[in-house]
Design a protein around this motif. Structure first.
Motif, PDB file in Angstrom:
ATOM      1  N   ARG A   6      62.517  42.036  51.676  1.00 42.09           N
ATOM      2  CA  ARG A   6      61.239  42.337  50.995  1.00 42.09           C
ATOM      3  C   ARG A   6      60.275  42.967  52.002  1.00 42.09           C
ATOM      4  O   ARG A   6      60.334  42.657  53.199  1.00 42.09           O
ATOM      5  N   ALA A   7      59.380  43.768  51.484  1.00 39.34           N
ATOM      6  CA  ALA A   7      58.385  44.421  52.344  1.00 39.34           C
ATOM      7  C   ALA A   7      56.979  43.962  51.947  1.00 39.34           C
ATOM      8  O   ALA A   7      56.693  43.670  50.783  1.00 39.34           O
ATOM      9  N   GLU A   8      56.117  43.898  52.931  1.00 44.00           N
ATOM     10  CA  GLU A   8      54.740  43.462  52.679  1.00 44.00           C
ATOM     11  C   GLU A   8      54.005  44.529  51.849  1.00 44.00           C
ATOM     12  O   GLU A   8      54.192  45.726  52.041  1.00 44.00           O
ATOM     13  N   TRP A   9      53.200  44.042  50.934  1.00 43.89           N
ATOM     14  CA  TRP A   9      52.409  44.978  50.125  1.00 43.89           C
ATOM     15  C   TRP A   9      51.041  44.363  49.840  1.00 43.89           C
ATOM     16  O   TRP A   9      50.865  43.133  49.954  1.00 43.89           O
ATOM     17  N   VAL A  10      50.088  45.232  49.493  1.00 42.92           N
ATOM     18  CA  VAL A  10      48.703  44.807  49.247  1.00 42.92           C
ATOM     19  C   VAL A  10      48.265  45.368  47.899  1.00 42.92           C
ATOM     20  O   VAL A  10      48.830  46.330  47.378  1.00 42.92           O
ATOM     21  N   ALA A  11      47.252  44.724  47.342  1.00 44.70           N
ATOM     22  CA  ALA A  11      46.664  45.154  46.067  1.00 44.70           C
ATOM     23  C   ALA A  11      45.213  44.699  46.039  1.00 44.70           C
ATOM     24  O   ALA A  11      44.775  43.850  46.819  1.00 44.70           O
ATOM     25  N   GLU A  12      44.455  45.293  45.116  1.00 43.42           N
ATOM     26  CA  GLU A  12      43.030  44.937  44.999  1.00 43.42           C
ATOM     27  C   GLU A  12      42.721  44.664  43.537  1.00 43.42           C
ATOM     28  O   GLU A  12      43.120  45.407  42.639  1.00 43.42           O
ATOM     29  N   VAL A  13      42.033  43.541  43.322  1.00 43.32           N
ATOM     30  CA  VAL A  13      41.639  43.139  41.966  1.00 43.32           C
ATOM     31  C   VAL A  13      40.143  42.880  41.963  1.00 43.32           C
ATOM     32  O   VAL A  13      39.499  42.791  43.017  1.00 43.32           O
ATOM     33  N   ARG A  14      39.592  42.781  40.756  1.00 47.55           N
ATOM     34  CA  ARG A  14      38.168  42.523  40.604  1.00 47.55           C
ATOM     35  C   ARG A  14      38.018  41.134  40.003  1.00 47.55           C
ATOM     36  O   ARG A  14      38.600  40.803  38.981  1.00 47.55           O
ATOM     37  N   MET A  15      37.218  40.310  40.652  1.00 48.06           N
ATOM     38  CA  MET A  15      36.928  38.990  40.133  1.00 48.06           C
ATOM     39  C   MET A  15      35.917  39.111  39.005  1.00 48.06           C
ATOM     40  O   MET A  15      35.219  40.119  38.864  1.00 48.06           O
ATOM     41  N   ARG A  16      35.796  38.109  38.182  1.00 41.84           N
ATOM     42  CA  ARG A  16      34.902  38.159  37.026  1.00 41.84           C
ATOM     43  C   ARG A  16      33.425  38.181  37.423  1.00 41.84           C
ATOM     44  O   ARG A  16      32.575  38.538  36.628  1.00 41.84           O
ATOM     45  N   ASP A  17      33.139  37.784  38.660  1.00 39.18           N
ATOM     46  CA  ASP A  17      31.756  37.879  39.115  1.00 39.18           C
ATOM     47  C   ASP A  17      31.449  39.250  39.702  1.00 39.18           C
ATOM     48  O   ASP A  17      30.371  39.490  40.250  1.00 39.18           O
ATOM     49  N   CYS A  67      39.836  36.316  37.459  1.00 39.26           N
ATOM     50  CA  CYS A  67      39.821  37.751  37.763  1.00 39.26           C
ATOM     51  C   CYS A  67      40.021  38.549  36.473  1.00 39.26           C
ATOM     52  O   CYS A  67      40.460  38.019  35.447  1.00 39.26           O
ATOM     53  N   ALA A  68      39.684  39.787  36.588  1.00 37.85           N
ATOM     54  CA  ALA A  68      39.897  40.691  35.462  1.00 37.85           C
ATOM     55  C   ALA A  68      41.389  40.874  35.243  1.00 37.85           C
ATOM     56  O   ALA A  68      42.183  40.714  36.172  1.00 37.85           O
ATOM     57  N   PRO A  69      41.784  41.215  34.024  1.00 39.39           N
ATOM     58  CA  PRO A  69      43.214  41.400  33.761  1.00 39.39           C
ATOM     59  C   PRO A  69      43.811  42.424  34.707  1.00 39.39           C
ATOM     60  O   PRO A  69      43.244  43.481  34.955  1.00 39.39           O
TER      61      PRO A  69
END
Length: 547
Positions: free
Chosen positions: A489-500, A470-472
């Motif tokens: 702890r609480a649930e959390w989400v995030a979005e990343v970009r893969m190298r493709d 994935c991208a940095p």
């Protein structure tokens, strides 16, 4: 009338004068006799010869003793040597009785009447000797006379005599110094000889006796005495010491010697206490074994059943009568084979070989097998060595455990199958950061085989793979901190970009036990369009792609 009265009065006066003269004569005569008697007694006292308290010269070569009550006043040289060879006693009279009473059983009763009879003659039971006792001037003269002429002229050389004396001294010192009790006793219970240890214990049992008596009292109730076998017979006996709460225990051995028996008694208090402690321990173990749900069977070194508990009969379904008969190990296993309570072998030869290997493995302590029986039950059988060559077998019914394990495994397999059907790539990490669970979608997304996720595959390894594909992004550092965090702890989400170029949605959710579920979801539209990889589009950055 007047004449008669005067005559009567004159006669009365005459008679009173005569009576007074007679009474005066009697008084004078009595006084004279008393004076004469005192004079005679004084004369006799002056001429009285002192009482002789020594034996006459004619007793020089005989065994003669002169006693004043129980005190020895005089004795001939031979008598002194004879007395020195007798057992040790509190008085010389006690020592002499101990030596002579075996040959003269009624000596005490007869000698007690010597003062009244003046002279007594006693003959030994065997008739080889006799005792002549005389009473004179308050002293008792006891003379032992050998009536047999066959042994009176026996001559010994000096070396033989000294050897006999040395042996006698050795035997006497050994008997007196022995730390255990030794005594000889007749069938009627009369003690004829005892060593010093016995006499000391006898005095402790009767402390009220100021002067020890002979024979000493019996310390033990030897109701089973009279054994006539060739070897020593033993029995456990007790005696009570004044002032002691607990009785003293002795191991008593009886050896017949002619008309008497030789007894030896060794203190057995420690042995009795040890046996009692062992019995209590065995009873405790028996009660404990009775409440165990594990069947226990202990075989001795001859491989005979020595101990079993009730749970064994319930598990292996063998009758108590059979087990109480102390069957051998092979007999028990054969009976189990007949009742189908043991896995059925392919053939009898291999079955016997298997039994031999079972016994050897149990002795070595490494036998443990799981028996799956025909009735659906499952037993875990363990063999362990015991002291003195014995071996113990433990039979444990693990049917429920096996059933629970199978259900648990089935549930795991079902849960894994459900996870594998999900399109979301899922991986679970323990509180320590180790990977514990993942599905097929996770392996396909990151190109990891399921076997690689087993073992020491942790969050550091996972984030390394994620960051490489994935991208940095700071998401991976936050993920490591979240997984290792303690507390709420609480649930959390995030979005990343893969190298493709594909967009990857990440979800981090805490679950029970402090574990963490990480889920990855791809945009299905992008998956269908198959955008190019980031390294093929150098002029595009993450923000442009996001726009």
């Amino acid at each position: 009338m007047t004449l008669r009265v005067n005559c009567y009065h004159s006669g009365l006066t005459y008679m009173n004068s005569a009576t007074l003269l007679q009474f005066g004569g009697l008084v004078i005569a009595s006084f004279s006799i008393a004076i004469a008697t005192l004079w005679v007694l004084t004369w006799l006292d002056q001429r009285k010869v002192p009482v002789q308290k020594s034996l006459s010269s004619s007793d020089g070569d005989s065994l003669a003793f002169l006693f004043d009550d129980e005190n020895l006043v005089d004795a001939t040289p031979h008598a002194k040597l004879y007395l020195e060879a007798t057992p040790v006693g509190s008085t010389d009279w006690i020592r002499l009785l101990a030596a002579l009473r075996p040959a003269f059983p009624n000596m005490v009763e007869e000698i007690s009447t010597l003062a009244d009879r003046g002279q007594i003659n006693l003959v030994a039971q065997q008739g080889s000797s006799r005792i002549q006792a005389d009473w004179k001037n308050g002293l008792a003269r006891i003379c032992l006379i050998e009536s047999s002429s066959d042994t009176s002229n026996v001559e010994l050389d000096r070396s033989s005599f000294e050897a006999m004396e040395k042996e006698l001294d050795t035997l006497r010192a050994t008997a007196e110094s022995a730390p255990f009790l030794v005594w000889r006793q007749r069938a009627d219970g009369t003690i004829t000889w005892a060593n010093g240890t016995y006499l000391k214990l006898s005095q402790m049992c009767e402390p009220d006796l100021l002067v020890p008596v002979w024979p000493p009292s019996r310390l033990f109730d030897l109701s089973n005495s009279g054994y006539s076998g060739p070897e020593a017979h033993s029995q456990r006996v007790t005696t009570h010491i004044v002032g002691e709460a607990e009785p003293r225990w002795f191991e008593c051995f009886e050896t017949p010697l002619g008309n008497e028996s030789l007894f030896t008694a060794v203190a057995a208090d420690k042995v009795v206490k040890a046996e009692k402690a062992l019995r209590d321990f065995v009873q405790t173990l028996t009660k404990t074994f009775a409440h165990l749900t594990i069947g226990l069977a202990i075989f001795d070194k001859q491989r005979r059943l020595a101990l079993f508990n009730p749970a064994l009969t319930d598990l292996i379904s063998l009758p108590i009568e059979f087990l109480s008969g102390r069957p051998t190990l092979l007999s028990v296993l054969d009976r189990l084979r007949e009742t189908k309570m043991i896995p059925e072998p392919k053939d009898y030869k291999s079955w016997r070989q298997q039994l031999f290997e079972l016994e050897v493995a149990a002795v070595n302590g490494n036998y443990e097998e799981t028996w799956s029986l025909a009735n659906g039950r499952t037993y875990r059988v363990t063999g362990r060595p015991h002291p003195d060559g014995a071996v113990a077998f433990l039979f444990e019914d693990i049917s429920e455990e096996i059933s629970l394990t199978r259900r648990f495994r089935a549930e795991l397999e079902t849960g894994q199958a459900v996870l594998d059907c999900l399109s979301e790539a899922i991986v679970v990490f323990s509180p320590g950061g180790e990977s514990t669970l993942s599905n097929n979608a996770y392996g396909k997304l990151w190109g990891i085989e399921s076997t690689a996720l087993l073992g020491d595959f942790g969050i550091l390894d996972a984030t390394k793979i994620w960051s490489e594909q994935c991208a940095p992004s700071p998401v991976w550092g936050d993920a490591r901190e979240f997984i290792g965090a303690v507390g709420e702890r609480a649930e959390w989400v995030a979005e990343v970009r893969m190298r493709d170029g594909r967009s990857l949605s990440c979800r981090f959710a805490p679950i029970s036990g402090g574990a963490t579920l990480v889920g990855f979801s791809l945009d299905t539209a992008q998956i269908a369009g198959q955008p190019k990889r980031l390294e093929e589009q150098p002029d595009l950055d993450v923000e442009t792609i996001s726009a």
